[in-house]
Design a protein around this motif. Structure first.
Motif, PDB file in Angstrom:
ATOM      1  N   ARG B  64     -36.094 -28.358 -58.517  1.00  0.00           N
ATOM      2  CA  ARG B  64     -36.621 -29.675 -58.137  1.00  0.00           C
ATOM      3  C   ARG B  64     -35.626 -30.447 -57.291  1.00  0.00           C
ATOM      4  NH1 ARG B  64     -39.487 -32.349 -63.304  1.00  0.00           N
ATOM      5  NH2 ARG B  64     -39.488 -34.155 -61.947  1.00  0.00           N
ATOM      6  N   ASP B  68     -36.274 -31.639 -53.572  1.00  0.00           N
ATOM      7  CA  ASP B  68     -36.220 -33.075 -53.258  1.00  0.00           C
ATOM      8  C   ASP B  68     -35.207 -33.358 -52.146  1.00  0.00           C
ATOM      9  OD1 ASP B  68     -38.135 -33.566 -55.127  1.00  0.00           O
ATOM     10  OD2 ASP B  68     -36.784 -34.347 -56.663  1.00  0.00           O
ATOM     11  N   SER B 128     -43.302 -30.877 -55.949  1.00  0.00           N
ATOM     12  CA  SER B 128     -42.376 -31.334 -54.906  1.00  0.00           C
ATOM     13  C   SER B 128     -42.505 -30.476 -53.649  1.00  0.00           C
ATOM     14  CB  SER B 128     -40.950 -31.290 -55.465  1.00  0.00           C
ATOM     15  OG  SER B 128     -40.021 -31.498 -54.453  1.00  0.00           O
TER      16      SER B 128
END
Lengths: 200, 200
Positions: B64, B68, B128
């Motif tokens: 993640r 991101d 994401s």
């Protein structure tokens, strides 16, 4: 007597290979065990070891076969492709993509698990992949020399194209809206565009 | 008291995350163990479990974060890109590729190990990634609407481009002949070509 010489055994060997591919696909190289492969193939672990020395040997055999079959598919396509360099490039990519879409598990395992083999075993697989790559490089260099492709780092562009194709199993579904052939044709068009194709 | 509230601990957490990335990279998700991660991070297994419930939790956090950060890099590039749809596409791909070349381990692990997470944890990461993909789809659709891109299945083309970029860590070396920026610029050009870019 080597068990491989007994006529009935090749099918056991094939079943072990198919089961091992499923196991590598589901659990990864490190998660796969010879015991699970034996259980799922319906034979004893001793039987698996009779055919394959260890897990690496199994993975090498699966990846080499897939790579050789894919290479053969590409060369067969090239035999029908005629002399036009751009059309040879397009048809090679279409054949390569089509094989990938039709053999998603083997192609995916090749991408994700190859790096876990030790150097020697990796080389045994990579040799076949390198030969494939070189074929694409030769075709593209021909097209650059003919003035129909506009790309400076040919080897890098070939790598980009082959990586792009290798991603097909990540999303393509045989029962989805597009056929494997449609996807392969699209990828052939992408590959032609990518190298800056412009007819003379 | 939750250990995360103790001021000195974030650095332990960071060290665990860095070590876990190395472990996932070297051994794969199934081969990695919490004990090895603890050993290599120089702390106890109990300490690792204090920060992360299990191996999945660690992999989710690593993937993640990487996703991101990559998304942020792309959006930052877009803020400087101006209004031209083709230039926005090119700059987004360059930023995305640059991040990939500069963070090869996290990007490679994302490609190879994501599929071993269970459905729920995979969704936490994929959300994401989907947002990133949608950004590229929006840019490409704008360019198609403006008449400067000629591509019929935009989502498929975006997937092809992002897969192509995700392969950079397989061959790129920071100490090799090309810089990460040069490679990223090349990939930006490939992506522009791939979608059939032709200035109005």
């Amino acid at each position: 007597m080597n068990s491989r010489s007994i006529g009935v055994l090749p099918s056991v060997r094939e079943r072990i290979l198919e089961t091992a591919l499923d196991e590598f696909y589901e659990c990864g190289f490190h998660g796969a065990t010879m015991r699970n492969i034996a259980n799922k193939a319906g034979c004893s672990a001793a039987n698996v070891y009779n055919h394959f020395e260890n897990k690496s040997e199994l993975l090498v055999e699966i990846l080499r076969r897939a790579s050789d079959e894919q290479f053969t598919a590409t060369r067969n396509a090239l035999r029908k492709a005629g002399a036009d360099p751009a059309e040879r490039w397009r048809m090679a990519v279409v054949a390569h993509s089509l094989y990938t879409a039709q053999n998603p598990r083997a192609c995916l395992v090749a991408n994700t698990e190859l790096r876990y083999l030790d150097t020697l075993n990796r080389k045994r697989v990579v040799g076949s992949r390198d030969a494939q790559e070189q074929l694409f490089v030769d075709i593209a260099e021909n097209a650059v020399a003919s003035g129909v492709f506009d790309v400076s780092r040919v080897h890098q562009a070939v790598t980009a194209v082959l990586t792009m194709c290798s991603g097909i199993p990540l999303w393509f579904r045989a029962d989805g809206p597009l056929s494997a052939q449609q996807v392969a044709d699209d990828y052939g068009r992408y590959a032609l565009n990518l190298v800056g194709y412009h007819p003379n």
